[in-house]
Design a protein around this motif. Structure first.
Motif, PDB file in Angstrom:
ATOM      1  N   LEU A  59     -36.312  60.286  95.899  1.00 59.63           N
ATOM      2  CA  LEU A  59     -36.623  61.238  94.676  1.00 59.63           C
ATOM      3  C   LEU A  59     -36.185  62.516  95.300  1.00 59.63           C
ATOM      4  O   LEU A  59     -35.526  62.932  96.049  1.00 59.63           O
ATOM      5  N   SER A  60     -36.217  63.586  94.213  1.00 60.86           N
ATOM      6  CA  SER A  60     -35.594  65.026  94.414  1.00 60.86           C
ATOM      7  C   SER A  60     -36.452  65.589  95.206  1.00 60.86           C
ATOM      8  O   SER A  60     -35.950  66.860  96.002  1.00 60.86           O
ATOM      9  N   GLY A  61     -37.700  65.664  95.508  1.00 60.02           N
ATOM     10  CA  GLY A  61     -38.450  66.141  96.276  1.00 60.02           C
ATOM     11  C   GLY A  61     -39.835  65.467  97.094  1.00 60.02           C
ATOM     12  O   GLY A  61     -40.177  64.460  96.588  1.00 60.02           O
ATOM     13  N   GLY A  62     -40.482  65.827  97.978  1.00 57.77           N
ATOM     14  CA  GLY A  62     -41.836  65.592  98.567  1.00 57.77           C
ATOM     15  C   GLY A  62     -43.221  65.708  97.623  1.00 57.77           C
ATOM     16  O   GLY A  62     -44.239  65.195  98.176  1.00 57.77           O
ATOM     17  N   SER A 112     -42.729  57.151 104.067  1.00 53.01           N
ATOM     18  CA  SER A 112     -42.040  57.107 102.366  1.00 53.01           C
ATOM     19  C   SER A 112     -42.896  56.528 101.743  1.00 53.01           C
ATOM     20  O   SER A 112     -43.832  55.546 102.142  1.00 53.01           O
ATOM     21  N   GLY A 117     -40.189  67.882 101.523  1.00 55.64           N
ATOM     22  CA  GLY A 117     -38.764  68.196 101.564  1.00 55.64           C
ATOM     23  C   GLY A 117     -38.312  68.569 100.090  1.00 55.64           C
ATOM     24  O   GLY A 117     -38.679  68.030  99.138  1.00 55.64           O
ATOM     25  N   ARG A 118     -36.942  69.036 100.059  1.00 52.87           N
ATOM     26  CA  ARG A 118     -36.157  69.346  98.944  1.00 52.87           C
ATOM     27  C   ARG A 118     -34.853  69.005  99.447  1.00 52.87           C
ATOM     28  O   ARG A 118     -34.258  69.166 100.393  1.00 52.87           O
ATOM     29  N   TYR A 119     -33.857  69.127  98.495  1.00 53.91           N
ATOM     30  CA  TYR A 119     -32.302  69.369  98.646  1.00 53.91           C
ATOM     31  C   TYR A 119     -31.893  68.062  99.518  1.00 53.91           C
ATOM     32  O   TYR A 119     -32.502  66.962  99.258  1.00 53.91           O
ATOM     33  N   GLU A 120     -31.357  68.136 100.522  1.00 56.36           N
ATOM     34  CA  GLU A 120     -30.558  67.041 101.443  1.00 56.36           C
ATOM     35  C   GLU A 120     -31.510  66.763 102.427  1.00 56.36           C
ATOM     36  O   GLU A 120     -31.464  66.081 103.564  1.00 56.36           O
ATOM     37  N   GLY A 121     -32.873  67.215 102.538  1.00 57.99           N
ATOM     38  CA  GLY A 121     -34.084  66.919 103.268  1.00 57.99           C
ATOM     39  C   GLY A 121     -34.171  67.923 104.624  1.00 57.99           C
ATOM     40  O   GLY A 121     -33.898  69.167 104.420  1.00 57.99           O
ATOM     41  N   PRO A 174     -44.216  62.366  96.150  1.00 58.98           N
ATOM     42  CA  PRO A 174     -45.136  61.588  97.172  1.00 58.98           C
ATOM     43  C   PRO A 174     -46.405  62.228  97.740  1.00 58.98           C
ATOM     44  O   PRO A 174     -47.455  61.579  98.084  1.00 58.98           O
ATOM     45  N   LEU A 182     -43.008  64.118 104.299  1.00 56.37           N
ATOM     46  CA  LEU A 182     -42.720  63.058 103.287  1.00 56.37           C
ATOM     47  C   LEU A 182     -40.967  62.897 103.591  1.00 56.37           C
ATOM     48  O   LEU A 182     -40.333  63.733 103.396  1.00 56.37           O
ATOM     49  N   ASP A 183     -40.791  61.648 103.535  1.00 59.55           N
ATOM     50  CA  ASP A 183     -39.410  61.424 103.944  1.00 59.55           C
ATOM     51  C   ASP A 183     -38.904  59.871 103.446  1.00 59.55           C
ATOM     52  O   ASP A 183     -39.642  58.971 104.145  1.00 59.55           O
TER      53      ASP A 183
HETATM   54  N1  SAM Z   1     -30.830  63.072 101.847  1.00 58.98           N
HETATM   55  C1  SAM Z   1     -32.017  62.748 102.137  1.00 58.98           C
HETATM   56  C2  SAM Z   1     -32.243  61.114 102.613  1.00 58.98           C
HETATM   57  O1  SAM Z   1     -31.276  60.600 101.975  1.00 58.98           O
HETATM   58  O2  SAM Z   1     -33.141  60.721 103.175  1.00 58.98           O
HETATM   59  C3  SAM Z   1     -32.902  62.774 100.852  1.00 58.98           C
HETATM   60  C4  SAM Z   1     -33.484  63.853 100.613  1.00 58.98           C
HETATM   61  S1  SAM Z   1     -34.740  63.802  99.196  1.00 58.98           S
HETATM   62  C5  SAM Z   1     -33.405  64.430  97.849  1.00 58.98           C
HETATM   63  C6  SAM Z   1     -35.531  65.182  99.042  1.00 58.98           C
HETATM   64  C7  SAM Z   1     -36.791  65.066  99.850  1.00 58.98           C
HETATM   65  O3  SAM Z   1     -37.666  64.412  98.665  1.00 58.98           O
HETATM   66  C8  SAM Z   1     -37.211  64.612 100.984  1.00 58.98           C
HETATM   67  O4  SAM Z   1     -36.966  65.408 101.931  1.00 58.98           O
HETATM   68  C9  SAM Z   1     -38.464  64.049 101.008  1.00 58.98           C
HETATM   69  O5  SAM Z   1     -39.508  65.090 101.289  1.00 58.98           O
HETATM   70  C10 SAM Z   1     -38.594  63.755  99.610  1.00 58.98           C
HETATM   71  N2  SAM Z   1     -38.621  62.208  99.136  1.00 58.98           N
HETATM   72  C11 SAM Z   1     -37.665  61.653  98.349  1.00 58.98           C
HETATM   73  N3  SAM Z   1     -37.910  60.340  98.165  1.00 58.98           N
HETATM   74  C12 SAM Z   1     -38.964  60.036  99.034  1.00 58.98           C
HETATM   75  C13 SAM Z   1     -39.538  58.797  99.285  1.00 58.98           C
HETATM   76  N4  SAM Z   1     -39.255  57.627  98.888  1.00 58.98           N
HETATM   77  N5  SAM Z   1     -40.784  58.968  99.856  1.00 58.98           N
HETATM   78  C14 SAM Z   1     -41.322  60.071 100.470  1.00 58.98           C
HETATM   79  N6  SAM Z   1     -40.493  61.388 100.241  1.00 58.98           N
HETATM   80  C15 SAM Z   1     -39.569  61.369  99.676  1.00 58.98           C
END
Ligand code: SAM
Length: 219
Positions: free
Chosen positions: A140-143, A134, A116-120, A146, A89-90
């Motif tokens: 979002l803050s985590g996967g 996606s 994922g969490r944090y910065e991916g 999703p 999930l990304d």
């Molecule tokens: N630094 C990353 C970037 O800019 O792409 C953001 C990481 S996000 C805070 C943490 C995790 O949340 C990601 O690794 C992903 O697993 C999940 N996530 C956040 N938004 C998402 C989206 N729209 N679709 C799928 N997964 C998402």
């Protein structure tokens, strides 16, 4: 269909997966959902799953090693699942749409979802997966959310999950195409002077069908 979800927050799923359609689908054995705690696949005593980025920068990055071990363990322990897709999930991944959900429901017998969490993720994680997905153009803050979205959207399309009173063919996005809907009403017949169209009260199913066709619109 089997869903394997890899996460550092397994408890998040308990409530949602134990209600409504997803609960019934599991009871009817149409789906099996296994939530795996990524920390169980770590080797250090602190069960770390993340670390600081090489080269500097803000936040933490999900490490490749526990994820690699989790994917290998899951795939090794259910070899009977031939049509498996491993999905990260990304927010930068391919867009998850009804068309994609339909294809998964038709073609796959297992989906492994990596939250994922944090910065991916460490970039090497992407070499372990078949697809990056996606659920929308926002971060979002985590996967975990999703993963729930993908699980539910695919499950609803599996044969025998929804009763015929709630066919997916009647729905918006039916056939994985554009968003199409017609106005729907329930009681009361008259809400503050805003009345339900008479034809819907007529009991004439032919006319009702015609009316619905006529009032279908693209969203
Ligand atoms: N630094 C990353 C970037 O800019 O792409 C953001 C990481 S996000 C805070 C943490 C995790 O949340 C990601 O690794 C992903 O697993 C999940 N996530 C956040 N938004 C998402 C989206 N729209 N679709 C799928 N997964 C998402």
């Amino acid at each position: 269909m089997q869903f394997d979800i890899i996460t550092i927050f397994p408890e998040i799923f308990n409530s949602y997966f134990n209600e409504s359609i997803l609960k019934i689908a599991q009871e009817k054995k149409k789906i099996e959902i296994k939530v795996h705690n990524l920390r169980d696949y770590t080797l250090d005593k602190h069960k770390n799953t993340d670390d600081t980025p090489y080269g500097g920068g803000p936040g933490m990055i999900m490490q490749v090693e526990p994820i690699d071990r989790a994917i290998r363990w899951i795939t090794k322990n259910s070899k009977d699942k031939k049509n498996t897709k491993v999905i990260a999930l990304d927010p930068g991944g391919k867009m998850f749409t009804q068309k994609v959900a339909t294809k998964y429901a038709q073609d796959l017998d297992r989906i492994i979802l990596l939250c994922g969490r944090y910065e991916g993720f460490d970039a090497r994680v992407y070499k372990l997966v078949d697809e990056r997905l996606s659920i929308g153009e926002y971060v979002l803050s985590g996967g975990e959310l999703p993963a729930m979205v993908v699980t539910e959207a695919v499950t609803r399309l599996l044969p025998g999950v929804l009763g015929h009173e709630h066919s997916t063919l009647e729905e918006s996005y039916s056939m994985g195409l554009d968003y199409i809907e017609y106005p729907q009403y329930t009681r009361p017949e008259d809400y503050k002077g805003d009345k339900v169209p008479k034809i819907l009260l007529s009991g004439d199913h032919g006319k009702i069908k015609e009316w619905r066709q006529k009032h279908r619109k693209k969203g």
